[in-house]
Design a protein around this motif. Structure first.
Motif, PDB file in Angstrom:
ATOM      1  N   LEU A 339       0.833  -1.214   0.000  1.00  0.00           N
ATOM      2  CA  LEU A 339       0.000   0.000   0.000  1.00  0.00           C
ATOM      3  C   LEU A 339       0.859   1.252   0.000  1.00  0.00           C
ATOM      4  CD1 LEU A 339      -2.792  -1.048   2.561  1.00  0.00           C
ATOM      5  CD2 LEU A 339      -3.043  -0.807   0.086  1.00  0.00           C
ATOM      6  N   ALA A 340       1.990   1.203   0.632  1.00  0.00           N
ATOM      7  CA  ALA A 340       2.853   2.382   0.716  1.00  0.00           C
ATOM      8  C   ALA A 340       3.420   2.752  -0.636  1.00  0.00           C
ATOM      9  CB  ALA A 340       3.971   2.138   1.731  1.00  0.00           C
ATOM     10  N   VAL A 341       3.683   1.779  -1.507  1.00  0.00           N
ATOM     11  CA  VAL A 341       4.290   2.079  -2.808  1.00  0.00           C
ATOM     12  C   VAL A 341       3.277   2.002  -3.963  1.00  0.00           C
ATOM     13  CG1 VAL A 341       6.544   1.245  -2.012  1.00  0.00           C
ATOM     14  CG2 VAL A 341       4.972  -0.359  -3.103  1.00  0.00           C
ATOM     15  N   MET A 342       1.996   1.679  -3.657  1.00  0.00           N
ATOM     16  CA  MET A 342       0.998   1.498  -4.731  1.00  0.00           C
ATOM     17  C   MET A 342       0.608   2.867  -5.297  1.00  0.00           C
ATOM     18  SD  MET A 342      -2.610  -0.559  -4.610  1.00  0.00           S
ATOM     19  CE  MET A 342      -1.786  -2.036  -4.048  1.00  0.00           C
ATOM     20  N   GLN A 343       0.581   2.906  -6.607  1.00  0.00           N
ATOM     21  CA  GLN A 343       0.178   4.131  -7.327  1.00  0.00           C
ATOM     22  C   GLN A 343      -1.110   3.843  -8.114  1.00  0.00           C
ATOM     23  OE1 GLN A 343       3.430   5.371  -9.771  1.00  0.00           O
ATOM     24  NE2 GLN A 343       4.801   5.779  -8.016  1.00  0.00           N
ATOM     25  N   ILE A 344      -2.136   4.655  -7.871  1.00  0.00           N
ATOM     26  CA  ILE A 344      -3.448   4.476  -8.519  1.00  0.00           C
ATOM     27  C   ILE A 344      -3.708   5.665  -9.436  1.00  0.00           C
ATOM     28  CG2 ILE A 344      -5.930   4.255  -8.132  1.00  0.00           C
ATOM     29  CD1 ILE A 344      -5.331   2.974  -5.450  1.00  0.00           C
ATOM     30  N   HIS A 345      -4.150   5.353 -10.658  1.00  0.00           N
ATOM     31  CA  HIS A 345      -4.492   6.420 -11.627  1.00  0.00           C
ATOM     32  C   HIS A 345      -5.841   6.089 -12.303  1.00  0.00           C
ATOM     33  CE1 HIS A 345      -2.495   3.265 -13.998  1.00  0.00           C
ATOM     34  NE2 HIS A 345      -3.227   3.714 -15.035  1.00  0.00           N
ATOM     35  N   GLU A 346      -6.477   7.126 -12.848  1.00  0.00           N
ATOM     36  CA  GLU A 346      -7.799   6.976 -13.498  1.00  0.00           C
ATOM     37  C   GLU A 346      -7.646   7.026 -15.006  1.00  0.00           C
ATOM     38  OE1 GLU A 346     -10.913   8.903 -10.238  1.00  0.00           O
ATOM     39  OE2 GLU A 346     -10.335  10.045 -12.023  1.00  0.00           O
ATOM     40  N   GLU A 347      -8.533   6.294 -15.682  1.00  0.00           N
ATOM     41  CA  GLU A 347      -8.604   6.310 -17.141  1.00  0.00           C
ATOM     42  C   GLU A 347     -10.078   6.417 -17.564  1.00  0.00           C
ATOM     43  OE1 GLU A 347      -6.739   2.975 -18.915  1.00  0.00           O
ATOM     44  OE2 GLU A 347      -4.757   3.351 -18.015  1.00  0.00           O
ATOM     45  N   GLU A 348     -10.333   7.202 -18.578  1.00  0.00           N
ATOM     46  CA  GLU A 348     -11.690   7.336 -19.113  1.00  0.00           C
ATOM     47  C   GLU A 348     -11.937   6.287 -20.175  1.00  0.00           C
ATOM     48  OE1 GLU A 348     -12.178  11.279 -20.548  1.00  0.00           O
ATOM     49  OE2 GLU A 348     -12.472  12.148 -18.551  1.00  0.00           O
ATOM     50  N   ILE A 349     -13.102   5.624 -20.086  1.00  0.00           N
ATOM     51  CA  ILE A 349     -13.459   4.579 -21.053  1.00  0.00           C
ATOM     52  C   ILE A 349     -14.901   4.786 -21.510  1.00  0.00           C
ATOM     53  CG2 ILE A 349     -11.866   2.924 -20.004  1.00  0.00           C
ATOM     54  CD1 ILE A 349     -14.364   1.595 -18.740  1.00  0.00           C
ATOM     55  N   PHE A 350     -15.294   4.096 -22.578  1.00  0.00           N
ATOM     56  CA  PHE A 350     -16.676   4.118 -23.070  1.00  0.00           C
ATOM     57  C   PHE A 350     -17.380   2.855 -22.581  1.00  0.00           C
ATOM     58  CE2 PHE A 350     -19.725   2.728 -26.405  1.00  0.00           C
ATOM     59  CZ  PHE A 350     -20.690   3.709 -26.201  1.00  0.00           C
ATOM     60  N   ASP A 351     -18.367   3.043 -21.699  1.00  0.00           N
ATOM     61  CA  ASP A 351     -19.142   1.925 -21.167  1.00  0.00           C
ATOM     62  C   ASP A 351     -20.426   1.818 -21.988  1.00  0.00           C
ATOM     63  OD1 ASP A 351     -20.512   0.013 -19.771  1.00  0.00           O
ATOM     64  OD2 ASP A 351     -20.132   0.882 -17.790  1.00  0.00           O
ATOM     65  N   GLU A 352     -20.466   0.919 -22.953  1.00  0.00           N
ATOM     66  CA  GLU A 352     -21.604   0.789 -23.860  1.00  0.00           C
ATOM     67  C   GLU A 352     -22.861   0.327 -23.123  1.00  0.00           C
ATOM     68  OE1 GLU A 352     -22.563  -0.824 -28.344  1.00  0.00           O
ATOM     69  OE2 GLU A 352     -20.869  -1.671 -27.223  1.00  0.00           O
ATOM     70  N   THR A 353     -22.712  -0.517 -22.160  1.00  0.00           N
ATOM     71  CA  THR A 353     -23.889  -0.977 -21.413  1.00  0.00           C
ATOM     72  C   THR A 353     -24.554   0.178 -20.685  1.00  0.00           C
ATOM     73  OG1 THR A 353     -22.856  -3.153 -21.121  1.00  0.00           O
ATOM     74  CG2 THR A 353     -24.673  -2.582 -19.641  1.00  0.00           C
ATOM     75  N   PHE A 354     -23.751   0.975 -20.016  1.00  0.00           N
ATOM     76  CA  PHE A 354     -24.287   2.142 -19.318  1.00  0.00           C
ATOM     77  C   PHE A 354     -24.930   3.127 -20.312  1.00  0.00           C
ATOM     78  CE2 PHE A 354     -23.519   6.515 -17.855  1.00  0.00           C
ATOM     79  CZ  PHE A 354     -24.301   6.510 -16.716  1.00  0.00           C
TER      80      PHE A 354
END
Length: 382
Positions: A339-354
């Motif tokens: 957890l101390a070294v984990m890096q989290i990032h966001e990506e935009e995607i196309f959710d066809e079901t939604f």
């Protein structure tokens, strides 16, 4: 013998010098009746044994005398009644004859007067035309003077609520017809092209009132769905007004009244409703055009594992995480070192079901809305 005498007296009945009937001789008739009576007594008492029937004969004669008196009394009363009725008819005839003579005298006087008027027939006809024109002008002037007041009354009716929408339109239609007739009459009769002058201020208020009414009408048509739910009768009134205006437009075209401008309310109503529907469909149309565009955000760690949930402390340090591997399996919980070294990032995607769920849900809502509008309004037309 008595019958012969009676016949001879009838044949030789008394007459006047000119051959007409003469008044009867009472004494002569009494004498003849006396002689006839004596002859009847002699016939009845011709034999001595007839004296025994004297009482019977007296009773019979008394009965006949009573019957004769009754018949004479009834006949006399009938004659008197007939005479009275005849006198009444005669009096009534005299009165009618007098009235007829008065009418004939009046006819003679009128004929004499008409014979004098015939000589001036052209002047009388011109005077009659002038009187009719003056009366018409006075009526039109009264209508012109009342235009602002009646237009203000219609505006007050509009401000009082939507219940008087049809009545306001009918009143404005009459006012506008008067205004158009005034303008056309001015155009035809003006010797030279010039403006209406002081008449313009009377006619302007009618045009302003009609514009106010139309703005109110189309604003109501724009809110068709709200009206269908809350005031369906108002929506029906809008349809009635459009139908009335269409009929008037057709009448103006048929009568070639070129000075009256058709309003085309039906086309206007369709455009307003189309614009309202387009406005309500605009978000869905925009969503339909965004197929393939990113519509969701997904978090990944530095190894490409998808982060379903993360938890941080008040300092923003990561304290817990829930991840899914590339094969879709959930990964075990991370250690503190990870957890101390984990890096989290966001990506935009196309959710066809939604995207499909959102689009279909919006279409279903609009379909239900239109069906509800019909269900609310249709009973008002029955």
């Amino acid at each position: 013998m008595n019958k012969g005498k009676g016949a001879s007296s009838k044949e030789a009945g008394p007459s006047t010098a000119d051959g007409g009937p003469q008044a009867p001789n009472i004494s002569q008739q009494a004498l003849e009746a006396r002689e006839a009576g004596i002859a009847d007594v002699q016939r009845l008492l011709a034999a001595p044994e007839d004296l025994q029937r004297l009482e019977h004969l007296r009773a019979e004669v008394a009965s006949k005398l009573s019957s004769a008196r009754s018949a004479l009394s009834s006949s006399t009363a009938a004659q008197i009644d007939a005479a009275k009725y005849g006198l009444q008819l005669l009096d009534k005839s005299h009165r009618h004859i007098a009235k007829l003579r008065l009418c004939i005298d009046k006819i003679d006087d009128l004929c004499a007067e008409c014979s004098n008027l015939v000589e001036h027939h052209d002047k009388i006809r011109a005077l009659s035309h002038a009187h009719r024109n003056i009366t018409q002008v006075l009526d039109e002037l009264g209508d012109i003077i009342d235009l602002p007041m009646r237009a203000a009354a219609v505006e007050e009716l509009l401000q009082s609520g939507d219940e008087g929408l049809v009545a306001a339109f009918e009143g404005l239609t009459v006012l506008e017809g008067t205004s158009n007739n005034i303008k056309e009459a001015w155009r035809r009769n003006a010797k030279k092209a010039q403006d209406l002058g002081e008449l313009a201020q009377y006619l302007t208020q009618v045009g302003d009132a009609m514009q106010t009414f139309e703005r109110r009408l189309w604003s109501l048509a724009w809110s068709y769905h709200t009206l269908a739910q809350q005031k369906p009768r108002t929506l029906v009134d809008i349809a009635r007004i459009v139908e009335m205006q269409e009929q008037m437009d057709a009448h103006y075209v048929a009568t070639k009244a070129a000075y009256v401008r058709p309003r085309h309310y039906k086309e206007r109503l369709m455009l307003e409703i189309e614009a309202a529907v387009t406005r309500r469909f605009a978000p869905l149309l925009a969503l339909a055009g965004q197929h393939g565009a990113p519509n969701a955000k997904v978090k990944y760690d530095q190894d490409g594992n998808r982060v379903l949930r993360e938890e941080r402390d008040y300092l923003g340090s990561l304290v817990d995480v829930e991840r899914v591997g590339s094969q879709g399996r959930q990964l075990p919980g991370a250690t503190d070192a990870e957890l101390a070294v984990m890096q989290i990032h966001e990506e935009e995607i196309f959710d066809e079901t939604f995207w499909l769920e959102t689009l279909l849900g919006g279409c279903t809502a609009l379909e239900t809305e239109l069906a509800e509008a019909y269900d609310y309004v249709s009973p008002c037309f029955s």
